[in-house]
Design an enzyme around this catalytic site. Structure first.
Site, PDB file in Angstrom:
ATOM      1  N   ARG A 170       0.837  -1.215   0.000  1.00 14.36           N
ATOM      2  CA  ARG A 170       0.000   0.000   0.000  1.00 14.36           C
ATOM      3  C   ARG A 170       0.865   1.255   0.000  1.00 14.36           C
ATOM      4  O   ARG A 170       2.040   1.239   0.323  1.00 14.36           O
ATOM      5  CB  ARG A 170      -0.930   0.022   1.195  1.00 14.36           C
ATOM      6  CG  ARG A 170      -0.222   0.104   2.561  1.00 14.36           C
ATOM      7  CD  ARG A 170      -0.061   1.510   3.055  1.00 14.36           C
ATOM      8  NE  ARG A 170       0.742   1.591   4.266  1.00 14.36           N
ATOM      9  CZ  ARG A 170       2.027   1.878   4.278  1.00 14.36           C
ATOM     10  NH1 ARG A 170       2.679   2.080   3.152  1.00 14.36           N
ATOM     11  NH2 ARG A 170       2.705   1.947   5.421  1.00 14.36           N
ATOM     12  N   HIS A 205       0.781  10.881   9.956  1.00 13.60           N
ATOM     13  CA  HIS A 205       0.962  11.106  11.399  1.00 13.60           C
ATOM     14  C   HIS A 205      -0.371  11.504  12.039  1.00 13.60           C
ATOM     15  O   HIS A 205      -0.451  12.430  12.853  1.00 13.60           O
ATOM     16  CB  HIS A 205       2.032  12.177  11.662  1.00 13.60           C
ATOM     17  CG  HIS A 205       3.422  11.640  11.468  1.00 13.60           C
ATOM     18  ND1 HIS A 205       4.046  10.881  12.417  1.00 13.60           N
ATOM     19  CD2 HIS A 205       4.273  11.722  10.426  1.00 13.60           C
ATOM     20  CE1 HIS A 205       5.247  10.530  11.975  1.00 13.60           C
ATOM     21  NE2 HIS A 205       5.408  11.024  10.758  1.00 13.60           N
ATOM     22  N   ASP A 247      -2.882   8.754  12.695  1.00 11.15           N
ATOM     23  CA  ASP A 247      -3.575   7.597  13.287  1.00 11.15           C
ATOM     24  C   ASP A 247      -3.555   7.627  14.816  1.00 11.15           C
ATOM     25  O   ASP A 247      -4.566   7.391  15.461  1.00 11.15           O
ATOM     26  CB  ASP A 247      -3.033   6.268  12.734  1.00 11.15           C
ATOM     27  CG  ASP A 247      -1.529   6.110  12.889  1.00 11.15           C
ATOM     28  OD1 ASP A 247      -0.844   7.112  13.200  1.00 11.15           O
ATOM     29  OD2 ASP A 247      -1.028   4.988  12.700  1.00 11.15           O
ATOM     30  N   GLY A 284      10.938  -3.522   3.550  1.00 14.06           N
ATOM     31  CA  GLY A 284      11.464  -2.380   4.299  1.00 14.06           C
ATOM     32  C   GLY A 284      11.451  -1.091   3.495  1.00 14.06           C
ATOM     33  O   GLY A 284      12.134  -0.145   3.850  1.00 14.06           O
ATOM     34  N   GLY A 340       8.801   0.848   2.980  1.00 12.87           N
ATOM     35  CA  GLY A 340       7.704   1.724   3.367  1.00 12.87           C
ATOM     36  C   GLY A 340       6.413   1.449   2.612  1.00 12.87           C
ATOM     37  O   GLY A 340       5.479   2.235   2.666  1.00 12.87           O
ATOM     38  N   SER A 355       4.805  -1.448   3.030  1.00 11.29           N
ATOM     39  CA  SER A 355       4.144  -2.450   3.867  1.00 11.29           C
ATOM     40  C   SER A 355       4.172  -3.860   3.300  1.00 11.29           C
ATOM     41  O   SER A 355       3.140  -4.517   3.157  1.00 11.29           O
ATOM     42  CB  SER A 355       2.718  -2.034   4.204  1.00 11.29           C
ATOM     43  OG  SER A 355       2.414  -2.564   5.460  1.00 11.29           O
ATOM     44  N   SER A 356       5.377  -4.320   3.004  1.00  9.36           N
ATOM     45  CA  SER A 356       5.528  -5.733   2.666  1.00  9.36           C
ATOM     46  C   SER A 356       5.087  -6.585   3.851  1.00  9.36           C
ATOM     47  O   SER A 356       4.563  -7.685   3.665  1.00  9.36           O
ATOM     48  CB  SER A 356       6.974  -6.050   2.298  1.00  9.36           C
ATOM     49  OG  SER A 356       7.831  -5.965   3.425  1.00  9.36           O
ATOM     50  N   ASP A 411      -2.300  -0.375   7.448  1.00  9.94           N
ATOM     51  CA  ASP A 411      -1.677  -1.267   6.472  1.00  9.94           C
ATOM     52  C   ASP A 411      -2.479  -2.553   6.273  1.00  9.94           C
ATOM     53  O   ASP A 411      -2.706  -3.003   5.156  1.00  9.94           O
ATOM     54  CB  ASP A 411      -0.250  -1.631   6.912  1.00  9.94           C
ATOM     55  CG  ASP A 411       0.628  -0.411   7.099  1.00  9.94           C
ATOM     56  OD1 ASP A 411       0.150   0.714   6.833  1.00  9.94           O
ATOM     57  OD2 ASP A 411       1.778  -0.583   7.529  1.00  9.94           O
ATOM     58  N   TYR A 443       9.688  10.039  16.989  1.00  7.74           N
ATOM     59  CA  TYR A 443       8.261   9.715  16.937  1.00  7.74           C
ATOM     60  C   TYR A 443       7.602   9.835  18.314  1.00  7.74           C
ATOM     61  O   TYR A 443       6.550  10.471  18.441  1.00  7.74           O
ATOM     62  CB  TYR A 443       8.030   8.327  16.319  1.00  7.74           C
ATOM     63  CG  TYR A 443       8.469   8.243  14.869  1.00  7.74           C
ATOM     64  CD1 TYR A 443       8.034   9.180  13.929  1.00  7.74           C
ATOM     65  CD2 TYR A 443       9.314   7.241  14.433  1.00  7.74           C
ATOM     66  CE1 TYR A 443       8.442   9.119  12.610  1.00  7.74           C
ATOM     67  CE2 TYR A 443       9.728   7.171  13.105  1.00  7.74           C
ATOM     68  CZ  TYR A 443       9.289   8.112  12.199  1.00  7.74           C
ATOM     69  OH  TYR A 443       9.698   8.047  10.899  1.00  7.74           O
TER      70      TYR A 443
HETATM   71  P1  ADP Z   1       7.786  -2.805   5.244  1.00  7.48           P
HETATM   72  O1  ADP Z   1       6.531  -3.347   5.816  1.00  7.48           O
HETATM   73  O2  ADP Z   1       7.797  -1.310   5.165  1.00  7.48           O
HETATM   74  O3  ADP Z   1       8.148  -3.404   3.927  1.00  7.48           O
HETATM   75  P2  ADP Z   1       8.866  -3.980   7.622  1.00  7.48           P
HETATM   76  O4  ADP Z   1      10.174  -3.867   8.297  1.00  7.48           O
HETATM   77  O5  ADP Z   1       7.649  -3.620   8.379  1.00  7.48           O
HETATM   78  O6  ADP Z   1       8.968  -3.169   6.255  1.00  7.48           O
HETATM   79  O7  ADP Z   1       8.655  -5.483   7.150  1.00  7.48           O
HETATM   80  C1  ADP Z   1       9.650  -6.151   6.406  1.00  7.48           C
HETATM   81  C2  ADP Z   1       9.798  -7.559   6.918  1.00  7.48           C
HETATM   82  O8  ADP Z   1       8.639  -8.337   6.564  1.00  7.48           O
HETATM   83  C3  ADP Z   1      10.945  -8.293   6.275  1.00  7.48           C
HETATM   84  O9  ADP Z   1      12.175  -8.028   6.937  1.00  7.48           O
HETATM   85  C4  ADP Z   1      10.520  -9.737   6.450  1.00  7.48           C
HETATM   86  O10 ADP Z   1      10.788 -10.201   7.756  1.00  7.48           O
HETATM   87  C5  ADP Z   1       9.012  -9.668   6.279  1.00  7.48           C
HETATM   88  N1  ADP Z   1       8.641  -9.950   4.879  1.00  7.48           N
HETATM   89  C6  ADP Z   1       7.990  -9.155   4.014  1.00  7.48           C
HETATM   90  N2  ADP Z   1       7.812  -9.764   2.813  1.00  7.48           N
HETATM   91  C7  ADP Z   1       8.350 -10.986   2.923  1.00  7.48           C
HETATM   92  C8  ADP Z   1       8.497 -12.113   2.036  1.00  7.48           C
HETATM   93  N3  ADP Z   1       8.055 -12.083   0.783  1.00  7.48           N
HETATM   94  N4  ADP Z   1       9.115 -13.218   2.508  1.00  7.48           N
HETATM   95  C9  ADP Z   1       9.544 -13.266   3.784  1.00  7.48           C
HETATM   96  N5  ADP Z   1       9.456 -12.247   4.651  1.00  7.48           N
HETATM   97  C10 ADP Z   1       8.872 -11.114   4.245  1.00  7.48           C
HETATM   98 MG    MG Z   2       5.807  -2.958   7.775  1.00  4.78          MG
END
Ligand code: ADP
Ligand code: MG
Length: 396
Positions: free
Chosen positions: A31, A38, A40, A128, A130, A132-133, A178, A228
Site C-alpha cells: 500500500r 501522522h 492515526d 522495508g 515503506g 508495507s511488505s 496497512d 516519533y
Molecule cells: P515494510 O513493511 O515497510 O516493507 P517492515 O520492516 O515492516 O517493512 O517489514 C519487512 C519484513 O517483513 C521483512 O524483513 C521480512 O521479515 C518480512 N517480509 C515481508 N515480505 C516478505 C516475504 N516475501 N518473505 C519473507 N518475509 C517477508
Molecule cells: Mg511494515
C-alpha cells in the site's frame, strides 16, 4: 513485474519444491498512503490505496504426519514450520518467520482450524521500503489460513488479527492502516479510514488517465529514537491543553483560540505547530477526498503539496531529499502531467507519492529522477500504479 507473472513464478517455485501443482494462490497487496500522515495515533483519518505490488503464496495441503504448516520464503531462501494444534509463542529474535508464525497463531486464536498446508511465498513489494511488505505478508498468510480452514472470517477481524501478529510477534506497534487496506482495498478506489471508529469509505480514483507515481528517495536518515515518541507526546499535550481526549476531538478554531495558552507552556510553540499539522491535515484529507469524488485532480494535488509543506514546517518529519523530490515534481507542474506530490510514510527519508497523468507520468518520473540524482548523487527508484484490489484467493 505483472501480478500474472508473479503468480506464474509462485506456481513454478511451489511445483519445483513440492512436486505437485498448488491448489491455492493467496494474494495480498502492499500500500501507499495518499494523505493523512501522522494522524492515526491522534484518532484521525488516513487515506491509503493498495498498490499493484503483491505478496503471493502458492500453496496446497500438506500430506505428512507433522500436523504443521510449512512455508518457504523465496526471498530469504528459507523454510519455516508452524504449529496448527496450538499457538506458537513469539520468538525474541524477529525474522520473517515471526510475521508468518504470528499470523498463523493469531488466526488459530480467532478460531480458524486449518488443515496442514505447505506453500511458497513470493513478493514484489520491496522489503522495508515503506510499502508495507509486512502487512501484505500477514494478510496473504491469513488468506491462506482461511483457505486451508475451508471458511472465511470477517475481513475487519482478519485485518485486526494481522495487526495483532505484528504487535505481538514482530514487536512493531503499528496502526491499523496497512492491514486494513491490504485486506479490504478495492480496485480503482482509495480508502478513507477513520482510525478511531475504524469506519471506512471507498473513494473512487478510477479515471483511467490518472495514476499514482511512487518515488523512493532511497534515503533513510538514522534517528535517535525519540523523534516519533516526542511528536506523539506533543500531540497528547496539545489535546490535554485543549481539554480533549484525542486531538481528533479538537479543530483548528479551538487551536487558534488556545494559541496564547499553548504558547505559554514549555515548548509551547513547538506543541502548537505539531497540533496545527494534525488539525490542518484532517481538513486537507477531507478536501482531498471531495476532490477525488469530483474528479478534480488539480485540487487534490494542491492538498498534497500543502500536506507536504505542513509535514516539513510544522511536523518536521521531511528531509532535504524528499523535499527536493517534491520541489522537482512541483516545478514540472500541470503542463507536464503532475497534479501534486507529498512525502508518504513516517518521514526522514523514504518515498514520495505523486498524482499524475497516465501518459505523462513516466517522462515526469525520469526527469525528476535525473535531476534528483544530479543534485544528491543518489539514484531514486520509482514505479507507477493504480489503486489495486485487496487480498483475494485464487483456487486452481
Ligand atoms: P515494510 O513493511 O515497510 O516493507 P517492515 O520492516 O515492516 O517493512 O517489514 C519487512 C519484513 O517483513 C521483512 O524483513 C521480512 O521479515 C518480512 N517480509 C515481508 N515480505 C516478505 C516475504 N516475501 N518473505 C519473507 N518475509 C517477508
Ligand atoms: Mg511494515
Amino acid at each position: 513485474m505483472s501480478v500474472t507473472q508473479l503468480m506464474e513464478n509462485a506456481r513454478s517455485v511451489y511445483a519445483a519444491r513440492f512436486g505437485v501443482a498448488p491448489v491455492w494462490l493467496a494474494v495480498a497487496p502492499g500500500r501507499v498512503n495518499l494523505i493523512g500522515e501522522h494522524t492515526d495515533y491522534n484518532g484521525g483519518f488516513v487515506f491509503p490505496m493498495a498498490i499493484e505490488r503483491y505478496t503471493v503464496i502458492a500453496a496446497g495441503p500438506r500430506r505428512d504426519a507433522s500436523g504443521k504448516a510449512l512455508l518457504y520464503s523465496e526471498i530469504f531462501d528459507e523454510s519455516g514450520e508452524f504449529s496448527l494444534a496450538e499457538k506458537d509463542a513469539p520468538s525474541a529474535e524477529v525474522s520473517w518467520r515471526s510475521y508468518v508464525g504470528g499470523t498463523v497463531a493469531c488466526a488459530l486464536e480467532k478460531g480458524l482450524r486449518p488443515e496442514p498446508f505447505q506453500g511458497a511465498i513470493l513478493s514484489d513489494v520491496p522489503l522495508g521500503g515503506g510499502l508495507s511488505s509486512s502487512a501484505s505478508l500477514e494478510v496473504a498468510v491469513a488468506t491462506l489460513v482461511e483457505a486451508a480452514s475451508g471458511r472465511t472470517i470477517d475481513p475487519v477481524e482478519k485485518a485486526l488479527l494481522c495487526q495483532k501478529a505484528e504487535h505481538e510477534y514482530a514487536f512493531m506497534p503499528c496502526g491499523i492502516m496497512d492491514q486494513f487496506i491490504s485486506a479490504m482495498g478495492e480496485e480503482g478506489h482509495a480508502m478513507l479510514l477513520d482510525c478511531r471508529s475504524l469506519r471506512r469509505q471507498s473513494v473512487p480514483l478510477d479515471n483511467p488517465d490518472v495514476v499514482v507515481l511512487v518515488i523512493n528517495s532511497n534515503v533513510k536518515h538514522t534517528l535517535s529514537g525519540s523523534e516519533y515518541p516526542q511528536r506523539r507526546s506533543d500531540c497528547a499535550r496539545a489535546a490535554q491543553i485543549l481539554g480533549v481526549e484525542l486531538l481528533r476531538d479538537a479543530d483548528t478554531a479551538a487551536l487558534e483560540g488556545a494559541r496564547s495558552r499553548i504558547a505559554a507552556e514549555p515548548d509551547g510553540e513547538r506543541i502548537y505547530r505539531r497540533a496545527r499539522h494534525f488539525l490542518t491535515e484532517e481538513e486537507r484529507t477531507a478536501r482531498f477526498a471531495d476532490a477525488l469524488r469530483r474528479g478534480d485532480y488539480p485540487a487534490a494535488g494542491r492538498e498534497m503539496y500543502d500536506g507536504h509543506r505542513s509535514l516539513k514546517e510544522d511536523y518536521e518529519v521531511t528531509c532535504p531529499e524528499t523535499d527536493l523530490l517534491i520541489d522537482l515534481a512541483a516545478r514540472l507542474g500541470l503542463e507536464n502531467g503532475v497534479y501534486g506530490a507529498r512525502m508518504t510514510g513516517g518521514g526522514f527519508g523514504g518515498s514520495t507519492v505523486t498524482l499524475a497523468d497516465r501518459e505523462k507520468a513516466p517522462a515526469a518520473a525520469q526527469r525528476i529522477s535525473a535531476q534528483y540524482e544530479e543534485q544528491t548523487g543518489i539514484k531514486p527508484s520509482w514505479f507507477v500504479t493504480r489503486p489495486a484490489a485487496g487480498a483475494h484467493l485464487i483456487e486452481e
